[in-house]
Design a protein around this motif. Structure first.
Motif, PDB file in Angstrom:
ATOM      1  N   VAL A 169       0.835  -1.215   0.000  1.00 30.57           N
ATOM      2  CA  VAL A 169       0.000   0.000   0.000  1.00 30.57           C
ATOM      3  C   VAL A 169       0.862   1.254   0.000  1.00 30.57           C
ATOM      4  O   VAL A 169       0.618   2.220  -0.757  1.00 30.57           O
ATOM      5  CB  VAL A 169      -0.936  -0.001   1.232  1.00 30.57           C
ATOM      6  CG1 VAL A 169      -1.547   1.360   1.461  1.00 30.57           C
ATOM      7  CG2 VAL A 169      -2.051  -1.012   1.024  1.00 30.57           C
ATOM      8  N   GLU A 170       1.866   1.180   0.861  1.00 31.52           N
ATOM      9  CA  GLU A 170       2.769   2.341   0.918  1.00 31.52           C
ATOM     10  C   GLU A 170       3.410   2.566  -0.437  1.00 31.52           C
ATOM     11  O   GLU A 170       3.510   3.707  -0.892  1.00 31.52           O
ATOM     12  CB  GLU A 170       3.839   2.110   1.986  1.00 31.52           C
ATOM     13  CG  GLU A 170       3.312   2.275   3.414  1.00 31.52           C
ATOM     14  CD  GLU A 170       4.392   1.934   4.457  1.00 31.52           C
ATOM     15  OE1 GLU A 170       4.107   2.023   5.625  1.00 31.52           O
ATOM     16  OE2 GLU A 170       5.548   1.651   3.982  1.00 31.52           O
ATOM     17  N   ASP A 171       3.788   1.450  -1.050  1.00 29.27           N
ATOM     18  CA  ASP A 171       4.374   1.573  -2.393  1.00 29.27           C
ATOM     19  C   ASP A 171       3.354   2.089  -3.386  1.00 29.27           C
ATOM     20  O   ASP A 171       3.681   2.879  -4.278  1.00 29.27           O
ATOM     21  CB  ASP A 171       4.903   0.210  -2.864  1.00 29.27           C
ATOM     22  CG  ASP A 171       6.114  -0.243  -2.047  1.00 29.27           C
ATOM     23  OD1 ASP A 171       6.349  -1.466  -1.993  1.00 29.27           O
ATOM     24  OD2 ASP A 171       6.825   0.650  -1.501  1.00 29.27           O
ATOM     25  N   ALA A 172       2.114   1.583  -3.178  1.00 27.34           N
ATOM     26  CA  ALA A 172       1.117   1.972  -4.179  1.00 27.34           C
ATOM     27  C   ALA A 172       0.662   3.406  -4.026  1.00 27.34           C
ATOM     28  O   ALA A 172       0.148   4.007  -4.975  1.00 27.34           O
ATOM     29  CB  ALA A 172      -0.085   1.031  -4.084  1.00 27.34           C
ATOM     30  N   GLU A 173       0.880   3.966  -2.822  1.00 26.24           N
ATOM     31  CA  GLU A 173       0.406   5.340  -2.629  1.00 26.24           C
ATOM     32  C   GLU A 173       1.053   6.345  -3.572  1.00 26.24           C
ATOM     33  O   GLU A 173       0.357   7.126  -4.243  1.00 26.24           O
ATOM     34  CB  GLU A 173       0.644   5.764  -1.164  1.00 26.24           C
ATOM     35  CG  GLU A 173      -0.437   5.281  -0.243  1.00 26.24           C
ATOM     36  CD  GLU A 173      -0.228   5.733   1.209  1.00 26.24           C
ATOM     37  OE1 GLU A 173      -1.031   5.347   2.050  1.00 26.24           O
ATOM     38  OE2 GLU A 173       0.733   6.535   1.402  1.00 26.24           O
ATOM     39  N   PRO A 174       2.406   6.302  -3.637  1.00 28.50           N
ATOM     40  CA  PRO A 174       2.944   7.275  -4.588  1.00 28.50           C
ATOM     41  C   PRO A 174       2.449   7.019  -6.006  1.00 28.50           C
ATOM     42  O   PRO A 174       2.196   7.944  -6.781  1.00 28.50           O
ATOM     43  CB  PRO A 174       4.448   7.090  -4.463  1.00 28.50           C
ATOM     44  CG  PRO A 174       4.662   5.788  -3.802  1.00 28.50           C
ATOM     45  CD  PRO A 174       3.472   5.450  -2.987  1.00 28.50           C
ATOM     46  N   LEU A 175       2.328   5.674  -6.245  1.00 21.41           N
ATOM     47  CA  LEU A 175       1.838   5.364  -7.592  1.00 21.41           C
ATOM     48  C   LEU A 175       0.458   5.947  -7.790  1.00 21.41           C
ATOM     49  O   LEU A 175       0.123   6.516  -8.826  1.00 21.41           O
ATOM     50  CB  LEU A 175       1.782   3.856  -7.820  1.00 21.41           C
ATOM     51  CG  LEU A 175       3.149   3.157  -7.977  1.00 21.41           C
ATOM     52  CD1 LEU A 175       2.949   1.651  -7.935  1.00 21.41           C
ATOM     53  CD2 LEU A 175       3.874   3.576  -9.218  1.00 21.41           C
ATOM     54  N   LYS A 176      -0.282   5.795  -6.682  1.00 19.97           N
ATOM     55  CA  LYS A 176      -1.624   6.312  -6.753  1.00 19.97           C
ATOM     56  C   LYS A 176      -1.668   7.822  -6.920  1.00 19.97           C
ATOM     57  O   LYS A 176      -2.432   8.359  -7.724  1.00 19.97           O
ATOM     58  CB  LYS A 176      -2.331   5.923  -5.439  1.00 19.97           C
ATOM     59  CG  LYS A 176      -3.827   6.104  -5.441  1.00 19.97           C
ATOM     60  CD  LYS A 176      -4.351   5.691  -4.024  1.00 19.97           C
ATOM     61  CE  LYS A 176      -5.756   6.156  -3.866  1.00 19.97           C
ATOM     62  NZ  LYS A 176      -6.265   5.871  -2.491  1.00 19.97           N
ATOM     63  N   LYS A 177      -0.772   8.427  -6.168  1.00 24.18           N
ATOM     64  CA  LYS A 177      -0.703   9.892  -6.267  1.00 24.18           C
ATOM     65  C   LYS A 177      -0.336  10.305  -7.680  1.00 24.18           C
ATOM     66  O   LYS A 177      -0.936  11.233  -8.231  1.00 24.18           O
ATOM     67  CB  LYS A 177       0.339  10.418  -5.279  1.00 24.18           C
ATOM     68  CG  LYS A 177      -0.182  10.473  -3.867  1.00 24.18           C
ATOM     69  CD  LYS A 177       0.921  10.989  -2.902  1.00 24.18           C
ATOM     70  CE  LYS A 177       0.440  10.923  -1.467  1.00 24.18           C
ATOM     71  NZ  LYS A 177       1.490  11.265  -0.516  1.00 24.18           N
ATOM     72  N   ARG A 178       0.682   9.573  -8.184  1.00 21.97           N
ATOM     73  CA  ARG A 178       1.088   9.875  -9.573  1.00 21.97           C
ATOM     74  C   ARG A 178      -0.071   9.684 -10.500  1.00 21.97           C
ATOM     75  O   ARG A 178      -0.329  10.508 -11.381  1.00 21.97           O
ATOM     76  CB  ARG A 178       2.212   8.946 -10.009  1.00 21.97           C
ATOM     77  CG  ARG A 178       3.564   9.371  -9.492  1.00 21.97           C
ATOM     78  CD  ARG A 178       4.611   8.378  -9.989  1.00 21.97           C
ATOM     79  NE  ARG A 178       5.752   8.353  -9.087  1.00 21.97           N
ATOM     80  CZ  ARG A 178       6.660   7.380  -9.074  1.00 21.97           C
ATOM     81  NH1 ARG A 178       6.561   6.330  -9.881  1.00 21.97           N
ATOM     82  NH2 ARG A 178       7.654   7.437  -8.184  1.00 21.97           N
ATOM     83  N   ALA A 179      -0.809   8.562 -10.269  1.00 18.58           N
ATOM     84  CA  ALA A 179      -1.936   8.310 -11.160  1.00 18.58           C
ATOM     85  C   ALA A 179      -2.981   9.377 -11.001  1.00 18.58           C
ATOM     86  O   ALA A 179      -3.568   9.855 -12.003  1.00 18.58           O
ATOM     87  CB  ALA A 179      -2.535   6.930 -10.849  1.00 18.58           C
ATOM     88  N   CYS A 180      -3.182   9.814  -9.723  1.00 19.80           N
ATOM     89  CA  CYS A 180      -4.152  10.908  -9.524  1.00 19.80           C
ATOM     90  C   CYS A 180      -3.722  12.151 -10.256  1.00 19.80           C
ATOM     91  O   CYS A 180      -4.544  12.819 -10.916  1.00 19.80           O
ATOM     92  CB  CYS A 180      -4.267  11.206  -7.996  1.00 19.80           C
ATOM     93  SG  CYS A 180      -5.311  10.055  -7.116  1.00 19.80           S
ATOM     94  N   ILE A 181      -2.435  12.465 -10.111  1.00 17.10           N
ATOM     95  CA  ILE A 181      -1.929  13.681 -10.773  1.00 17.10           C
ATOM     96  C   ILE A 181      -2.125  13.565 -12.280  1.00 17.10           C
ATOM     97  O   ILE A 181      -2.567  14.511 -12.949  1.00 17.10           O
ATOM     98  CB  ILE A 181      -0.452  13.912 -10.407  1.00 17.10           C
ATOM     99  CG1 ILE A 181      -0.330  14.253  -8.917  1.00 17.10           C
ATOM    100  CG2 ILE A 181       0.165  15.004 -11.257  1.00 17.10           C
ATOM    101  CD1 ILE A 181       1.036  14.051  -8.352  1.00 17.10           C
ATOM    102  N   GLU A 182      -1.720  12.358 -12.784  1.00 16.40           N
ATOM    103  CA  GLU A 182      -1.852  12.157 -14.229  1.00 16.40           C
ATOM    104  C   GLU A 182      -3.309  12.272 -14.633  1.00 16.40           C
ATOM    105  O   GLU A 182      -3.648  12.913 -15.644  1.00 16.40           O
ATOM    106  CB  GLU A 182      -1.311  10.775 -14.619  1.00 16.40           C
ATOM    107  CG  GLU A 182       0.220  10.703 -14.587  1.00 16.40           C
ATOM    108  CD  GLU A 182       0.724   9.297 -14.832  1.00 16.40           C
ATOM    109  OE1 GLU A 182      -0.102   8.381 -15.083  1.00 16.40           O
ATOM    110  OE2 GLU A 182       1.965   9.094 -14.786  1.00 16.40           O
ATOM    111  N   LEU A 183      -4.196  11.657 -13.792  1.00 18.93           N
ATOM    112  CA  LEU A 183      -5.612  11.745 -14.125  1.00 18.93           C
ATOM    113  C   LEU A 183      -6.100  13.186 -14.072  1.00 18.93           C
ATOM    114  O   LEU A 183      -6.893  13.619 -14.914  1.00 18.93           O
ATOM    115  CB  LEU A 183      -6.428  10.890 -13.150  1.00 18.93           C
ATOM    116  CG  LEU A 183      -6.397   9.370 -13.396  1.00 18.93           C
ATOM    117  CD1 LEU A 183      -6.976   8.626 -12.222  1.00 18.93           C
ATOM    118  CD2 LEU A 183      -7.126   8.981 -14.675  1.00 18.93           C
TER     119      LEU A 183
END
Lengths: 608, 202
Positions: free
Chosen positions: A15-29
């Motif tokens: 999850v911790e790893d996925a958070e930045p990914l998620k943030k990046r994905a949010c930003i990209e979105l």
């Protein structure tokens, strides 16, 4: 539990790893959202714009449709009108066609009628022409008859009249002759009586005259005899006087001869034969002396010729001497130049020697390439020495040749050429052999030149001998040659002169003939004979003039002719006034004059 | 050019042919330009891309043919080193001009050697340049106002065989002369240098 915890930790890590990914994905979105928003806004704007355009287009369409309907209505109305017009025009056409057909039929009928009329008229014309011709022929025949009859009548009358005239003329002439005879007879009758008296007187005179005549004849004969005797006596007298004079002169000469002879010989009888012998001897002595004088003159001229020739030779020898002197000077110059060159060459040789010595002094070891260079330099030196020896030997030869060629005049070609160029840079003739073809053009040209000169020399010598043999008494040979050459030229020139003179004469004769012919033709054509009396003055005399003094004088100046006053021109004042003063025309004046003179001449002829 | 097999191969005999042909046309040009023979005795023909003038005089043609035939043999035997055209005054026998053609031959070549490669057109262009210079030399050479005749001298090695029709000759040098070097041409076997020496008229 542990597994769960591990899995939980792993999950938490994931999850911790996925958070930045998620943030990046949010930003990209979010960024994509913004992009899509902007795109949506653009498309909305586009949609609004397109709607506006659609509305405009719909409005335009409605307008166009209304216009279309309006136009359609107009079209239908116009179409109806045009159809009506078409119908009316078609009706008109039909009517016109009917009219045209009627007119055509009428036209055909009129044409046919006209053709018929024309045929009738042509027939009538032909008939009338025939009648006219017949009438004309009849008229001509009638005219001919009439003319013949009239001619016959006139001829008859003429004949009768001429016959009467002839009879009357004959009667007149006979009458005149009779009258003349009667008159002459009357005259003769009156003369008869006078003639008889004169006849008697004349007979008496005749008798007296015959007596006188015989006496006079006798006296004439005596006179002639006496005259002849007188002439003879006179001639004898003259001869006497001559002989007396001759006698006196001869006696004086005799006395002189006698005195001469007595002077020489003392008191000896002088005989003419002795004198004649003495005279003949003296004459012989004179002829001998004259011959000796001629011989001496000839010898004198020969000596003078020899003297001139010797002078010429002396001049030639002097020229040759001068030439040899100049050549000597040139060759001295050449020698000096060669000596200078020799000095230069020797200096070069010394310099090269010094260079070689310097090289030798510098070099201590025998290095291969330097030794080769030294050998090469030494070979060049040896060549230079050989060439120097050659030039010195050639110089000496040249000097010897110069001294040897001083007296005879010869050209030293080989020596100067060999002295000229042999420098130690190029010409290497010592190792080469120079050949040329024996029959080369240069030698052939020189040979032909020499032969030509020899032949010229021979011909000149032969001419000289001929001249000296032909004319020994004349002056030297050179003037004779000069005379011989122009004599042929003068002969040719004289021939040319005679030919030219003949041509001139022929031309002059031809010119005279043509000019005379021209003048005669002008006289015959115009009637005027034109002579040049003096400068610019022309005398014109007419063929029909009464006398030779009737002539006109004209003066030509500045391109104009003036009539000068003469006795005859004063008689022609009327013509001058009308044609010269009035019309200023000389041809008209002259032609009027000819007509007047011709009329005068014919009047005289008729009168005669 | 009988012994040239292809357009660029030059044998000794072929080179001798080229050189003797050049001398024929070169000597004819010199005789025409210097007025040794009257110009009406020359006819035109095309060679080397130029209009050349050659004599129609039978005697002169015969003389040239004999000399050039012998020259060709000496070129093949490599005995000839120089050909000189001497122009002299007939009356005074003075030499007025010398046209020197120095001939250098490749010493290693023989009649049966392999042919050397040189473009024939290039050789012809070089010859063309030399003949043009000969015609242009009229501008600086002094006028020959006296009747002149010419002679051909051949400089040979001392050991060469000379037929009986040939004789020894002097070099006919000109004292006080000016020399002008002209162009040269080479067939890759023979090299010909041209120079003209004339009497200094100053």
């Amino acid at each position: 539990m542990k597994q769960l915890e591990k899995s939980f930790s792993i999950l938490e890590n994931s999850v911790e790893d996925a958070e930045p990914l998620k943030k990046r994905a949010c930003i990209e979105l979010e960024t994509e959202m913004e992009k899509w928003k902007t795109a949506y806004e653009r498309e909305a704007e586009k949609f609004v714009k397109l709607k506006a355009t659609v509305r405009r287009l719909a409005e335009k369409q409605t307008k166009a449709e209304s216009e279309l309907n309006h136009l359609k209505e107009q079209f239908t109305t116009e179409r109806e009108e045009h159809e009506k017009q078409l119908l009316s025009s078609q009706r008109l056409c039909k009517q016109l066609e009917a009219d045209i057909n009627e007119l055509e039929t009428e036209k055909c009928e009129t044409v046919q009628e006209l053709h018929h009329k024309i045929e009738r008229l042509q027939g009538e014309v032909k008939a009338s022409n025939e009648e006219v011709e017949n009438v004309k022929n009849q008229m001509e025949l009638a005219k001919k008859h009439v003319l013949k009859e009239e001619e016959m009548k006139s001829n008859m009358k003429l004949e009768e009249a001429s016959k009467k005239i002839k009879e009357l003329e004959e009667k007149l002439s006979a009458h005149q002759e009779d009258m003349a005879c009667v008159q002459s007879l009357q005259k003769e009758l009156s003369r008869m009586v006078e003639m008889e008296e004169e006849n008697q007187k004349l007979q008496e005179d005749n008798r007296i005259l015959r007596e006188f005549k015989t006496n006079s004849i006798l006296l004439h004969e005596k006179l002639e005899d006496f005259q002849k005797q007188q002439q003879e006596f006179e001639s004898i007298k003259i001869q006497l006087t001559k002989t007396q004079e001759e006698n006196v002169s001869l006696t004086s000469q005799l006395q002189q001869w006698k005195s001469l002879k007595s002077d020489k010989d003392s008191c000896e009888t002088i005989s003419p034969s002795q004198v004649s012998r003495h005279i003949s001897q003296l004459q012989k002595n004179v002829t001998l002396l004259k011959n000796e004088v001629f011989m001496l003159n000839g010898k004198k001229q020969e000596l003078e010729n020899n003297k001139l020739q010797l002078n010429d030779k002396i001049g030639k020898f002097k020229n040759d001497l001068e030439n040899t002197n100049t050549k000597l000077q040139l060759q001295d110059h050449l020698i000096k130049r060669l000596q200078k060159k020799l000095l230069l060459v020797s200096k070069e040789r010394d310099s090269y020697k010094r260079v070689i010595d310097s090289y030798e002094s510098e070099v201590t070891l025998a290095v291969g390439p330097q030794m080769e260079r030294i050998q090469w330099l030494e070979s060049i030196l040896a060549e230079y020495r050989v060439k120097l020896d050659q030039t010195e030997s050639e110089l000496n030869q040249a000097r010897e040749q110069l001294l040897g060629n001083f007296q005879p005049v010869k050209k030293s070609e080989g020596s100067t050429q060999t002295d000229a160029v042999v420098l130690p840079t190029q010409q290497d003739h010592s190792q080469m052999r120079i050949v040329h073809f024996k029959n080369n053009p240069l030698d052939l040209a020189i040979q032909t030149r020499v032969e030509d000169l020899r032949q010229e020399n021979m011909t000149l010598k032969a001419k000289l001998e001929q001249l000296t043999q032909e004319k020994p008494s004349t002056s030297s040979s050179l003037p004779c040659q000069e005379k011989c050459d122009p004599s042929s030229d003068t002969g040719g020139l004289k021939e040319q002169l005679t030919v030219a003179e003949l041509k001139n004469k022929r031309l002059l004769n031809a010119f005279r003939k043509t000019s005379q012919e021209f003048r005669e033709v002008c006289y015959l054509l115009t009637g005027f004979k034109i002579d040049v009396s003096s400068q610019n003055k022309y005398k014109m005399s007419h063929m029909y003039s009464e006398s030779e003094n009737d002539y006109l004088l004209f003066e030509y100046a500045n391109g104009r002719l003036k009539l000068l006053e003469t006795e005859y021109s004063s008689q022609l004042q009327e013509l001058i006034d009308t044609y010269l003063k009035g019309h200023n025309s000389i041809p008209a004046f002259l032609s009027s004059l000819t007509l007047e003179l011709f009329s005068q001449q014919t009047y005289f002829l008729d009168k005669n | 050019m009988a012994n040239v097999n292809s357009a660029n191969a030059v044998t000794l005999k072929g080179s001798a042919d080229i050189v003797s042909e050049f001398f024929n046309y070169g000597i004819n040009s010199i005789l025409y330009q210097r007025g040794i023979y009257p110009p009406e005795s020359f006819t035109r023909l095309q060679k080397y891309g130029l209009t050349l003038l050659v004599t129609t005089n039978d005697k002169l043609q015969h003389y040239l043919s004999i000399v050039l035939k012998q020259l060709r043999e000496w070129l093949i035997s490599k005995d000839v080193h120089r050909l000189v055209v001497v122009i002299s005054n007939i009356d005074t026998k003075e030499t007025l001009e010398r046209w020197e053609f120095k001939i250098e031959c490749d010493k290693d070549i023989k009649t049966n050697s392999k042919p050397k490669q040189k473009d024939i057109k290039e050789i012809q262009n070089e010859i063309k340049g030399v003949i043009r210079q000969i015609t242009a030399s009229v501008t600086f050479l002094p006028l020959l106002e006296v009747p002149c005749a010419f002679d051909l001298l051949i400089f040979m090695g001392k050991e060469a065989e000379v037929p009986n029709e040939w004789a020894e000759s002097p070099p006919y040098l000109i004292p006080d002369s000016e020399e002008v070097q002209l162009r040269s041409f080479s067939t890759s076997i023979h090299k010909v240098d041209t120079a003209v020496t004339y009497k200094n008229t100053e």
